[in-house]
Design an enzyme around this catalytic site. Structure first.
Site, PDB file in Angstrom:
ATOM      1  N   CYS A  62       0.818  -1.207   0.000  1.00 58.08           N
ATOM      2  CA  CYS A  62       0.000   0.000   0.000  1.00 58.08           C
ATOM      3  C   CYS A  62       0.854   1.260   0.000  1.00 58.08           C
ATOM      4  O   CYS A  62       1.354   1.686   1.040  1.00 58.08           O
ATOM      5  CB  CYS A  62      -0.914  -0.006   1.221  1.00 58.08           C
ATOM      6  SG  CYS A  62      -1.883   1.480   1.352  1.00 58.08           S
ATOM      7  N   CYS A 106      -0.468   4.116   2.169  1.00 59.38           N
ATOM      8  CA  CYS A 106      -0.207   4.001   3.618  1.00 59.38           C
ATOM      9  C   CYS A 106       1.234   4.326   3.935  1.00 59.38           C
ATOM     10  O   CYS A 106       1.534   5.039   4.889  1.00 59.38           O
ATOM     11  CB  CYS A 106      -0.439   2.576   4.107  1.00 59.38           C
ATOM     12  SG  CYS A 106      -1.867   1.779   3.432  1.00 59.38           S
ATOM     13  N   ASP A 107       2.141   3.743   3.163  1.00 60.60           N
ATOM     14  CA  ASP A 107       3.536   3.716   3.591  1.00 60.60           C
ATOM     15  C   ASP A 107       4.463   4.627   2.794  1.00 60.60           C
ATOM     16  O   ASP A 107       5.612   4.835   3.198  1.00 60.60           O
ATOM     17  CB  ASP A 107       4.051   2.264   3.514  1.00 60.60           C
ATOM     18  CG  ASP A 107       3.223   1.333   4.393  1.00 60.60           C
ATOM     19  OD1 ASP A 107       2.740   1.807   5.436  1.00 60.60           O
ATOM     20  OD2 ASP A 107       3.049   0.155   4.038  1.00 60.60           O
TER      21      ASP A 107
END
Lengths: 306, 306
Positions: free
Chosen positions: A133, A136-137
């Site tokens: 992701c 997200c990261d």
């Protein structure tokens, strides 16, 4: 444990499940949505959604928050952090750790998930440089070099997103051309931070405590090389979330649940909707459509019409 | 007249056609949308849309305006007031009064329309108590008395749906028995909120600003009566807008265009999407899903993948 009775139980609270909840709730059915984690499904993590018709540029979390509030406004009960521990589709009973439930119909909207590479280091370094992701990261890799594995739309779109943070993004693809849409490809080839490694497979993800290096193999020359990166984002395909129904329902060869055009699965009173269903295109629009049709079918079933 | 060439021509600018335009445009296809009147389709007239997932309470015109702006932002050209005067689906050519066009693929999204009663007050009070969609508008009539006109499956199913909200639902049918299927009839006759008025025709829908009263005539006795209701739902049949394609494509027994799950119609390179397509449920969500899938197919066709 006492069994709570609902007209319909929806398993999974992504766009399809939430749409079913909107339509079932609005039609006056007592509606329970069981979500194993938090509401949203995969779209929750999208930082930019610009092709959902009728909503001009938003993000996944905002879109989902609106769907949740619509479903609740029509009386649907939504339980997060409530993974299903046991389900009997024939008997229409569902258990979680906290309670037992039964219903007249069950709508399965459990979605799908990204496939793992299955190489040494992958599981060990998840959350320590291995990610599925970018949204997200990505921000954790400011000024660093990262790799994206895959050549489809998602791989390329996420690689481009990562160029907002990383100093360089290697796209590692086992073939010699991309599967991504042309528009997406043009954007990608014009992006100077992207570097493409063709005909290349990842053999190992290495590092002590965090990702430090990939071992790569060129499938044409069989040459092996090392690539130093701080992060690796894996986008090589998807698997349906159907483990809890294993063997109970007809599926296609990839494991996705087969339905007719009314979203009826192979057991009466069981419907499938969204990414978990066997279908050629998976978008928010197709998910909300599936969720609508499954709900209309559940309503008709409740009136003895289906 | 010179022929203008596009990758894809979309006929009809309701939710399905506009969604196809968003997806085709975003994928880099040159995209022309031909709309006979103004953009919007049937939803344009809805004063309140509360069950389109991700958009909290809006109206049809606003929803459509956003879709139009999205389609234009991705480069789609939309021509309103441009009825198609001639179309050759095999040759992929389309004519309007102003120009000739050709394309590699054609997406048909011309929708359908309700058969009108054709009585005074009907057109004037559409959206003000006159409705053609119980699923859309039923919840606005909680605790009120409404009438349903018609005796087929749709009329009876929608009448039963309305009993979830209305305090009483009059079913007004010009014959002395229903055309609906037997098991639908059994459910209906067992429903205490339904009241049947047989051999009865509506002569006028009256009300100042909103529906207040129906003038009815019994066709056996010629007796005229008034019936006070807050809403009237008209289900005397729907017609697909397929006149211009007559005989060229496979249709179902009601004239709706048959497709496979990729929205491919019976001529290669021709797709159908939305209400004009043979399908069991017709909502905004199902239209945008069809439009998405048709566009993805057109894009794949342009890349030689379909």
């Amino acid at each position: 444990m006492e069994t709570e009775k609902y007209d319909v139980i929806i398993i999974g609270a992504g766009p399809s499940g939430l749409t079913s909840a909107i339509y079932c709730g609005r039609a006056g059915l007592s509606t329970l949505v069981l979500e194993k984690g938090f509401c949203g499904g995969q779209i929750y993590l999208s930082s930019l959604v610009e092709n959902y018709p009728g909503v001009k540029s938003t993000d996944g979390a905002t879109l989902i928050a609106t769907m949740v509030s619509q479903a609740k406004s029509f009386g649907a009960q939504i339980l997060e952090n409530s993974p299903v521990t046991e389900v009997d589709l024939e008997g229409k009973t569902v258990k979680t750790e906290k309670a037992d439930y039964s219903a007249d119909s069950i709508i399965i909207s459990t979605g799908n998930r990204w496939r793992k590479l299955g190489v040494p280091g992958e599981s060990e370094l998840v959350g320590r440089g291995v990610s599925y992701c970018a949204t997200c990261d990505g921000p954790f890799f400011k000024g660093k070099e990262v790799a994206v594995i895959g050549g489809g739309d998602s791989a390329i779109e996420e690689a481009m997103y990562l160029t907002k943070f990383a100093s360089r993004v290697y796209v590692i693809h086992r073939r010699d051309k991309l599967r991504a849409e042309k528009y997406v490809q043009e954007q990608a080839f014009a992006n100077e931070k992207l570097e493409f490694l063709w005909d290349t497979q990842v053999k190992e993800i290495a590092g002590s405590g965090k990702v430090e290096k990939l071992s790569l193999e060129n499938s044409k020359t069989n040459e092996t090389t090392g690539l130093e990166v701080s992060g690796v984002f894996i986008y090589i395909g998807m698997l349906p979330n159907t483990e809890m129904f294993k063997g109970a329902l007809e599926t296609d060869e990839r494991g996705y649940i087969k339905t007719n055009e009314r979203m009826q699965a192979s057991i009466k009173g069981v419907y499938a909707a969204g990414d978990v269903r066997s279908s050629p295109v998976k978008q928010i629009t197709t998910a909300t459509s599936d969720g609508t049709v499954a709900a209309v079918s559940a309503v008709q079933q409740s009136q003895g019409l289906l």
